[in-house]
Structure formats: C-alpha cells, structure tokens
Design an enzyme around this catalytic site. Sequence first.
Site, mmCIF file in Angstrom:
data_model
loop_
_atom_site.group_PDB
_atom_site.id
_atom_site.type_symbol
_atom_site.label_atom_id
_atom_site.label_comp_id
_atom_site.label_asym_id
_atom_site.label_seq_id
_atom_site.Cartn_x
_atom_site.Cartn_y
_atom_site.Cartn_z
ATOM 1 N N TYR A 145 -4.012 5.829 -5.152
ATOM 2 C CA TYR A 145 -5.309 5.327 -6.008
ATOM 3 C C TYR A 145 -5.001 5.597 -7.601
ATOM 4 O O TYR A 145 -5.767 4.838 -8.479
ATOM 5 C CB TYR A 145 -6.421 6.267 -5.564
ATOM 6 C CG TYR A 145 -6.900 6.048 -3.979
ATOM 7 C CD1 TYR A 145 -6.538 4.801 -3.591
ATOM 8 C CD2 TYR A 145 -7.866 6.681 -3.615
ATOM 9 C CE1 TYR A 145 -6.886 4.618 -2.136
ATOM 10 C CE2 TYR A 145 -8.361 6.524 -2.105
ATOM 11 C CZ TYR A 145 -7.885 5.367 -1.680
ATOM 12 O OH TYR A 145 -8.393 5.008 -0.243
ATOM 13 N N LYS A 195 3.550 10.140 6.545
ATOM 14 C CA LYS A 195 4.146 8.961 7.125
ATOM 15 C C LYS A 195 5.691 9.227 6.658
ATOM 16 O O LYS A 195 6.294 8.385 6.237
ATOM 17 C CB LYS A 195 3.675 7.818 6.517
ATOM 18 C CG LYS A 195 4.181 6.364 7.357
ATOM 19 C CD LYS A 195 3.808 6.345 9.024
ATOM 20 C CE LYS A 195 4.129 5.378 9.675
ATOM 21 N NZ LYS A 195 4.000 5.504 11.129
#
Length: 367
Positions: A145, A195
Amino acid sequence: MQPPQTYHIAVLPGDGIGPEVTDEAVRVLRAAASARGFSLSFDEHPVGGVALDRYDDPLPEATLRACRQADAVLLGAVGGPKWDHLAGSRRPESGLLKLRKGLGVYANLRPVAVPASLAEASPLRPDRVVGTDVLIVRELTGGIYFGEPRGMSDHVWKRTATNTMCYSEHEIARIACVAFKEAEKRSGRVTSVDKANVLEVSQLWREVVTRVHREQFAHVELDHLYVDNAAMQLVRDPRSFDVMLAGNLFGDILSDLAATLPGSLGLLPSASVGGAVGLFEPVHGSAPDIVGQGKANPLGAILSGAMLLDEIGERAAAQAVRQSVEAALGAGLRTADLQRTGDRQVSTTEMGQAVAEAIAVHHHVPA
C-alpha cells in the site's frame, strides 16, 4: 483528595453513519468513565469527505494537530459515493492513510469473537464458529500500500500499472513483537501468514518473524501458514487460531474475511497503535444507504471505545463496556443487521442507551 484523572479524546465522526455510531460510543464512554471514577473530554474534528467539502482536504492540518495532542482518537468512518469520482490524495480514504502515518501507528489490532448469543447469525454453522476468539495483528504502514515505485503509465492501449511490496527487517520485527506480546496476554499462540513459496518479501518476513520468536519469545507457540491456506483454515476451523500476524495486504484481506464470522461487520472494533496516540475505529464502512434511518449497529464503535480504554490504562472500564455489550446481546437486543425471528430489534440510539444503562447499573464503583 486528588481530582479524577482526565483524558482528552479527539473524535472524528467522519462520513455516512460515522457520526451516528460515534455518538453512541461517546455515550458509552461517558457512562464508563462516570461509573469508574475518571473523566473524559471530547472534541470533534472533520476528516474524510466532510473535511473535503469544508476545507478541500480529507485531513486538515488542524485535525491532525488535535489528534496528536489528544490521549486517543476515536474515528467513525470515511468515504461514500459522493466522493467516488475523486482520485489519489483527494479521496476521503487518503485522509485515513495520512492520519495513520501522521500518528505513527503501525500495528492494527482486530479482535473477532463469536459468543453463543450470536452464533446463529453467522453465515457458517453455529457449531463451527461459536467460541471463536481470534486477534488479527496487521502491519499498517508498510507493504504494497505504501511501496515505491507505484503508478500507472499513460500509453494509450498499452498501459501498465505498478505497485511495489516492500518490507524492511525493522518493520517486520516490530510488528512481530506486537503479535507475540498480544499472544502472551491470550492463549500464547501466533500464526504468521505469508506467501514465502512465491514472494521474496515473504521469505524475509518468515525469516525475521522466526528470529524474533527464537530470540525473544520462545515461550510463545509459533507456526506459519501461506495466506491461501490461512484463508481456508479461518473459514474451516476459526477456533484453531489465537493471534494471526500478517503484513498490510494479507492482513487487510484476512481481517475482513474474519469479520464475517459473527454475522455482521457492525460488531467489530479495531485499534491502530504503536505511536504516541492510538486510533480506534469500527471495522465497517460509512454505509451511506442506511444513513439517518437508525439502522446502524453502534457496537463496533462502542467496542472500539473499549479498546481505547484499555490503551489509556482504564482496563476495568473497558471490561465493563464489554460485559455490558454482552448483556445487551444476551437480552436479545439486535440492530437491523443482526435481527432474526424472536429478537427485539432496536435502533442505533436504543442499543447505545442499553449498553450505557447496563454500565451505570452494574459497574458503578461507589466514591
């Protein structure tokens, strides 16, 4: 005899139903302060769309300055269709990002609990969700972000867009410490989400979290899950989690997924901490479709107020708020988002009043 402790709270009602739910949160906070023998002062300031309309800025400098000078900040909600045509720094939501950055809050705490009184409202089977009590710790000021470079090219028919996910060891270590410390107060288990099988940034995330655990919090249980598996397990067996730790993007997604477990976003609070002043807000948005109808659920804002009380050190008052919310729900009171056959539907104001009255009756400490 010393005068009672006074805390100064900056209230940012914001847009949509924000003013409605913050009014009830303030009502309940006043009741808790009165019952427990301390004082709260409240000052309102504009943020989001209403600030854009008034000052052409989603976070006026005066609002940020007032927040920095307060003991805590209570926020309603920002945004709405009226401002959807705006872009970039002129969107109401950009004011929220700027506020988080301006306060230096880097850790977002989102508790999700499903008491027996609400299990029937869940989209999952009641026996699967009842007793769920998970805290999601989301890194708030880094990741994709905020990463650079970012942007969109202007080549006609050949446009590309770029966002950058970036975390430093320092950013990962400090949010990991928050998660482990929260786990120490609870059941002592942290699940770190990443991940790492695909992303280098997640590989660093897992390495740093593991090191912080080994060197400082070995007494806390730690496991790691890939984000896709974590999402599946959160739906399949939500009671298996205690504290979930995640970066900004994954934490945003998982916390909204978890928010559906009790059956309504209107129930859920959050706290953004780590700086000198904490920011407390319900998880839900501005819900422009129900503004002024008395349908908004104020419990997310009220429980955000309980987290605020915890942060300023008034833990007995915070517990009184939570117990009074449970009492109202246990008595069958429901706002429109939770109403089922046999329940008593109440308005936004009636729910706030019921919680405040429960505090006054059951949690008053004689002077």
